[in-house]
Design a protein around this motif. Structure first.
Motif, PDB file in Angstrom:
ATOM      1  N   CYS A  96      -9.035  43.631  41.732  1.00 23.15           N
ATOM      2  CA  CYS A  96      -9.414  43.408  43.086  1.00 23.15           C
ATOM      3  C   CYS A  96     -10.105  42.388  43.305  1.00 23.15           C
ATOM      4  O   CYS A  96     -10.631  41.606  42.474  1.00 23.15           O
ATOM      5  N   LYS A  98     -12.690  41.880  45.250  1.00 22.74           N
ATOM      6  CA  LYS A  98     -13.709  42.167  45.642  1.00 22.74           C
ATOM      7  C   LYS A  98     -15.099  42.405  44.581  1.00 22.74           C
ATOM      8  O   LYS A  98     -14.508  42.836  43.537  1.00 22.74           O
ATOM      9  N   CYS A 100     -17.989  44.847  44.934  1.00 22.17           N
ATOM     10  CA  CYS A 100     -18.519  45.777  45.640  1.00 22.17           C
ATOM     11  C   CYS A 100     -19.864  46.310  44.334  1.00 22.17           C
ATOM     12  O   CYS A 100     -19.314  46.408  43.324  1.00 22.17           O
ATOM     13  N   TYR A 102     -21.229  48.742  43.298  1.00 21.73           N
ATOM     14  CA  TYR A 102     -21.005  50.026  42.661  1.00 21.73           C
ATOM     15  C   TYR A 102     -19.752  50.292  41.817  1.00 21.73           C
ATOM     16  O   TYR A 102     -19.926  51.317  41.184  1.00 21.73           O
ATOM     17  N   CYS A 103     -18.829  49.649  42.121  1.00 23.40           N
ATOM     18  CA  CYS A 103     -17.369  50.020  41.740  1.00 23.40           C
ATOM     19  C   CYS A 103     -17.030  49.337  40.376  1.00 23.40           C
ATOM     20  O   CYS A 103     -17.227  48.158  40.085  1.00 23.40           O
ATOM     21  N   ILE A 105     -14.147  48.910  39.060  1.00 23.41           N
ATOM     22  CA  ILE A 105     -13.092  47.980  38.861  1.00 23.41           C
ATOM     23  C   ILE A 105     -13.320  46.592  39.721  1.00 23.41           C
ATOM     24  O   ILE A 105     -12.530  45.866  39.895  1.00 23.41           O
ATOM     25  N   ARG A 106     -14.494  46.264  40.012  1.00 24.01           N
ATOM     26  CA  ARG A 106     -15.021  45.144  40.869  1.00 24.01           C
ATOM     27  C   ARG A 106     -14.347  43.892  40.060  1.00 24.01           C
ATOM     28  O   ARG A 106     -14.430  43.996  38.809  1.00 24.01           O
ATOM     29  N   GLY A 142      -6.989  48.701  44.109  1.00 24.10           N
ATOM     30  CA  GLY A 142      -8.217  47.565  44.221  1.00 24.10           C
ATOM     31  C   GLY A 142      -7.662  46.583  45.268  1.00 24.10           C
ATOM     32  O   GLY A 142      -6.221  46.410  45.833  1.00 24.10           O
ATOM     33  N   GLU A 143      -8.375  45.718  46.093  1.00 29.57           N
ATOM     34  CA  GLU A 143      -8.018  44.901  47.253  1.00 29.57           C
ATOM     35  C   GLU A 143      -7.474  43.719  46.843  1.00 29.57           C
ATOM     36  O   GLU A 143      -8.061  42.900  46.005  1.00 29.57           O
TER      37      GLU A 143
HETATM   38 FE1  SF4 Z   1     -14.563  47.534  46.399  1.00 22.74          FE
HETATM   39 FE2  SF4 Z   1     -12.571  48.754  46.533  1.00 22.74          FE
HETATM   40 FE3  SF4 Z   1     -12.429  46.502  44.999  1.00 22.74          FE
HETATM   41 FE4  SF4 Z   1     -13.752  48.870  44.186  1.00 22.74          FE
HETATM   42  S1  SF4 Z   1     -11.646  48.631  44.568  1.00 22.74           S
HETATM   43  S2  SF4 Z   1     -14.396  46.609  44.331  1.00 22.74           S
HETATM   44  S3  SF4 Z   1     -14.572  49.790  46.267  1.00 22.74           S
HETATM   45  S4  SF4 Z   1     -12.758  46.757  47.278  1.00 22.74           S
END
Ligand code: SF4
Ligand code: SAM
Length: 392
Positions: A96, A98, A100, A102-103, A105-106, A142-143
């Protein structure tokens, strides 16, 4: 006997006070229940107001809660029937870009073992989903926005379409209009992109303050998806730090204002290796957090009526019967995890994610039994599109 031999004079006084107290409490509950019933029994044409929703969101008495859930279930039965639609969920990669807060797998969580399933692995899961009559597949990861990834997803969608008559939901984050269009043209027709919280203040507090995590961009993505022709899904996390009942009601209003077709929302659950995982929880009690999640499902059903609503894995994460309770509170979609066994534990968004030691075959029989036990049946082989979308 107790009264005859043990009660002293002042005890009689205590008993009287106790009796009066219990009558007052009884009347209070019943008056509240009457008000709650009046609010939820509004006619179809007089929709609930924001104040009604706030009133119902604050309800805590078990009898009143039951009345709300029952009413929402009635609406779900009327709009959709006693059927549950499946999306076989394939979490095909945890890379990913990103961060975030809370996540699990950030990007900055270096303790995660990263994976990306091969085309063959994904197709083998899809074949299982199709053979078992699940009707729809949901792809999530993930993004990523690199050209390799975009091509890969497009190719996978085309391959899935070749397998047979199977619905495709994707949940692959924020992308450009061109990418969304390519995936739509390849055959994906539903897209799930949670707004996480429709309150700007909360959104900002749970994401880094940079271009990659911009609230307006996310809202705009929902608009792009609608313009292209997807059935659009969104949702929020419930029980976030500083989130009030009014914020949650605003989320429901946001769904309506944006003409959303599908809702996927669930409790926020901390992950130890994230910045938010270190913070105190807004609502420490698991039971209360499940209750709030169920209230959100029920009130969304009462307010939006004909949308698809998922009973999410996060509900089950807090309560082993969470998904069944979600269905009884008005949800109609389940997303059983069909990710290959060896990858399940690596797609851990929050602590104690359920089903990581299971496999798709084991889950299938167990889930069917649980669903039948609450009087619902699985709509095998059906795509289960959003009735709200079909009416447009
Ligand atoms: Fe954010 Fe989605 Fe990446 Fe988790 S998987 S960090 S929620 S973008
Ligand atoms: N990366 C894509 C995105 O963010 O839209 C799709 C995958 S992302 C893991 C899917 C959803 O997981 C997010 O929208 C978020 O709501 C949820 N999620 C992530 N961390 C969570 C947590 N700690 N508790 C509950 N839900 C969480």
């Amino acid at each position: 006997l107790y009264l005859k031999y043990h009660v002293k004079v002042h005890d009689y006084f205590d008993l009287i006070i106790l009796y009066i107290g219990s009558r007052i409490y009884y009347n209070l509950i019943n008056n509240n229940l009457e008000d709650t019933m009046k609010t939820i029994k509004k006619k179809k044409k007089d929709n609930l107001t924001k104040d009604d929703l706030i009133y119902l969101m604050e309800v805590e008495e078990p009898k009143e809660l039951e009345a709300i859930f029952n009413k929402a279930y009635e609406v779900k039965k009327r709009e959709i029937g006693q059927r549950v639609f499946y999306r076989g969920l394939i979490e095909f990669g945890n890379y990913c870009v990103k961060n975030c807060y809370y996540c699990g797998i950030r990007k900055d969580n270096i303790d995660v073992e990263r994976y990306h399933m091969s085309k063959e692995e994904i197709m083998s899961s899809v074949r299982w989903i199709y053979a078992n009559g699940y009707g729809s597949v949901a792809l999530q990861s993930g993004e990523r926005r690199d050209p390799q990834y975009i091509d890969f997803v497009e190719d996978i969608i085309r391959e899935i379409k070749k397998i047979g008559d199977i619905g495709i939901t994707i949940s692959l984050g924020e992308q450009t209009e061109e990418t969304y269009q390519r995936w739509f043209d390849a055959g994906a027709h539903r897209y799930l992109l949670r707004i996480e919280s429709s309150t700007d203040r909360i959104y900002k507090s749970i994401h880094p303050n940079d271009e990659l995590h911009d609230f307006e961009t996310r809202v705009n993505c929902l608009k792009l998806l609608k313009k292209i022709g997807y059935q659009v899904g969104t949702g929020v996390m419930i029980g976030l730090p500083d989130q009030t009942e009014e914020d949650l009601v605003n989320d429901i209003l946001f769904y309506k204002e944006n003409d959303i077709d599908m809702i996927g929302m669930g409790p926020y659950i901390p992950h130890n290796d994230t910045p938010m995982g270190q913070q105190e929880l807004n609502i420490p009690s698991k039971q209360k957090r499940v209750e709030l999640g169920l209230k959100m499902i029920a009130l969304t059903r009462l307010y939006l009526k004909d949308v698809n609503i998922a009973a999410t894995t996060a509900l089950q994460g807090l309560d082993p019967l969470g998904r069944e309770k979600g269905l009884k509170a008005g949800a109609n979609i389940l997303m059983p995890i069909t990710t290959k066994d060896e990858h399940r534990a690596k797609y851990q968004l929050y602590n104690d994610k359920p089903c990581i030691d299971d496999n798709a075959d084991k889950c299938k029989g167990c889930l069917e039994g649980r669903i039948n036990s609450i009087g619902e049946e699985i709509a095998y082989g059906a795509w289960g599109d959003s009735p709200h979308f079909s009416k447009k």
